[in-house]
Write an enzyme that holds these catalytic residues in place. Structure first.
Site, PDB file in Angstrom:
ATOM      1  N   HIS A 156       1.686  -9.946  44.688  1.00  0.00           N
ATOM      2  CA  HIS A 156       2.918  -8.925  44.164  1.00  0.00           C
ATOM      3  C   HIS A 156       2.712  -7.434  43.339  1.00  0.00           C
ATOM      4  CE1 HIS A 156       7.345  -8.098  42.948  1.00  0.00           C
ATOM      5  NE2 HIS A 156       7.044  -7.857  41.616  1.00  0.00           N
ATOM      6  N   GLU A 157       2.139  -7.714  43.004  1.00  0.00           N
ATOM      7  CA  GLU A 157       1.794  -6.551  41.211  1.00  0.00           C
ATOM      8  C   GLU A 157       0.563  -5.682  42.100  1.00  0.00           C
ATOM      9  OE1 GLU A 157       2.821  -5.989  38.642  1.00  0.00           O
ATOM     10  OE2 GLU A 157       4.028  -8.241  38.778  1.00  0.00           O
TER      11      GLU A 157
ATOM     12  N   HIS B 190       2.588  -3.054  43.825  1.00  0.00           N
ATOM     13  CA  HIS B 190       2.998  -2.111  43.361  1.00  0.00           C
ATOM     14  C   HIS B 190       1.638  -1.159  42.391  1.00  0.00           C
ATOM     15  CE1 HIS B 190       6.807  -3.900  42.127  1.00  0.00           C
ATOM     16  NE2 HIS B 190       6.472  -4.960  41.716  1.00  0.00           N
TER      17      HIS B 190
ATOM     18  N   ASP C 214       4.319 -22.972  79.735  1.00  0.00           N
ATOM     19  CA  ASP C 214       3.906 -21.937  79.425  1.00  0.00           C
ATOM     20  C   ASP C 214       4.088 -20.278  80.006  1.00  0.00           C
ATOM     21  OD1 ASP C 214       2.064 -23.781  78.582  1.00  0.00           O
ATOM     22  OD2 ASP C 214       1.082 -24.044  80.460  1.00  0.00           O
TER      23      ASP C 214
END
Length: 402
Positions: free
Chosen positions: A22-23, A26, A206
């Site tokens: 997450h960081e 940023h 398939d």
């Protein structure tokens, strides 16, 4: 117990990875636009180690319960040095600031998708849409007058095996029965139960279409009301998990991600009305499995899933938690990223209106005027976290009743 602890540790590690990503989202977005990133740290508390590369300090702290990315001038109130002033985040265009702020949540969605993709090509994804895919083919079907007889898998001489004899296999997806399309397992059951004798089954195996003729017998079964009824039966069960090839898994995972995002949003809307049930659980009432859980509770469930070999539950919980955090973080409330995005676009719309009225831009928003609202939200959020953590300690949700 050791396996349970291992599961808890693994789930906590997965949470730490998602926070770090997450960081990192940023940071990467900010650097790509030329903003100055001062620090990128995983965890809180005392520093374990750190190093500097270029203008950014990278490091790890003792408590791996979060992290932070320090971008110079995220708001106009942040102090910046003279050499940082031209690269302060608040000076950049609205869309660039929005991308940087949303990048953290974006990584949660990507991480969740990757988890689901790996599930799809290994253990499979839950059959949420109840697709008419066959899981097992029975050795026989037979009549029964009680629930015990109906659930008894023992075959007797002469019992027919319609699905097996016709060549149906696990993994086959039934697309039509006797010319009538079927899209869900309940539709398949209804069509089979009303059939009798040689019946055309169109299937996908398939990815290739096939047509099989199944000789559907009529058998007697309990009707749930003390009597019996005669219905068609073929001896096949529904697949609870759907597996995919490496290429098919992309579409399958994307569709499943969409379903989970919708479900997560619905659970988020239901969140406030579930809080009273959390309080009741703390006071000793039976814990509703639909009540919110904290990171502590999610880790405990993850540990229990590993303990009982339910790895699909472990990974689904990890993906779902990432989707929840990603969506929650985009809510237009400070101090969440979504709150900063809302303020950013408020400035943009406000300045556009001022321009139409022949006035100069209003300048950055004074965040101090929002401190009261932010404080209230933080206090409410902290209270909810305290409640859920307490409930997860004194009356946790369990996968297997004890």
């Amino acid at each position: 117990m050791l396996v349970y602890i291992l599961g808890v540790v693994l789930f906590a590690l997965g949470i730490c990875v998602s926070v770090a990503l997450h960081e990192a989202g940023h940071m990467v977005a900010a650097k790509s636009f030329g903003m100055k990133v001062r620090r990128y740290f995983v965890g809180f508390g005392p520093t374990v180690f750190s190093f500097r590369r270029g203008e950014t300090e990278y490091g790890l702290k003792w408590l791996p319960l979060g992290g932070f990315c320090d971008i110079a001038g995220m708001t106009a109130l942040d102090e910046v040095t003279p050499d940082e002033a031209s690269r302060a985040m608040w000076r950049f265009k609205t869309w660039k600031r929005t991308v940087v702020l949303a990048a953290g949540s974006f990584t949660h969605f990507v991480f969740g998708f990757i988890v689901l993709y790996l599930m799809a090509v290994t253990m499979g994804l839950p059959n949420l849409a109840a697709k008419p895919v066959i899981n097992t083919v029975s050795d026989c079907v037979r009549s029964a007058t009680t629930a015990e007889e109906w659930n008894d898998p023992t075959c007797r001489p002469g019992d027919p095996a319609p699905a097996k004899s016709a060549g149906l296999r696990p993994g086959d997806e039934v697309t039509a029965i006797d010319g009538t399309p079927v899209e869900t397992w309940p539709e398949l059951l209804s069509a089979v139960q009303s059939s009798s004798g040689p019946t055309e089954f169109r299937i996908l195996r398939d990815g290739e279409p096939l047509t099989l003729i199944v000789d559907v017998p009529r058998v007697e079964r309990p009707d749930g009301e003390g009597g019996t009824e005669r219905v068609g039966a073929i001896g096949a069960s529904q697949a609870g998990m759907l597996t995919y090839g490496p290429v098919e898994a992309i579409g399958g995972s994307a569709a499943f991600t969409g379903d989970l995002l919708v479900m997560t949003w619905e659970r988020l809307l239901e969140f406030p009305e579930k809080i009273p049930a959390v309080i009741e659980a703390i006071l000793g009432e039976e814990r509703d499995p639909e009540t919110p859980v904290s990171v502590v509770g999610a880790s405990r469930i993850g540990g229990e899933a590993v303990e009982h070999g339910l790895w699909e539950v472990f990974f689904l919980l990890l993906a779902s938690l990432n989707f929840f955090v990603g969506i929650f973080n985009l809510l237009p409330l400070l101090p969440l990223d979504g709150g900063h995005i809302a303020v950013t676009w408020y400035e943009r719309v406000r300045d556009w209106i001022r321009k139409l009225r022949g006035k100069a831009a209003g300048g950055p928003v004074d965040y101090t005027k929002l401190n009261a609202v932010t404080t209230v939200f933080v206090l409410i959020g902290g209270a909810i976290v305290l409640l859920t953590v307490t409930a997860d300690i004194v009356n946790p949700i369990r996968l297997v009743p004890q």
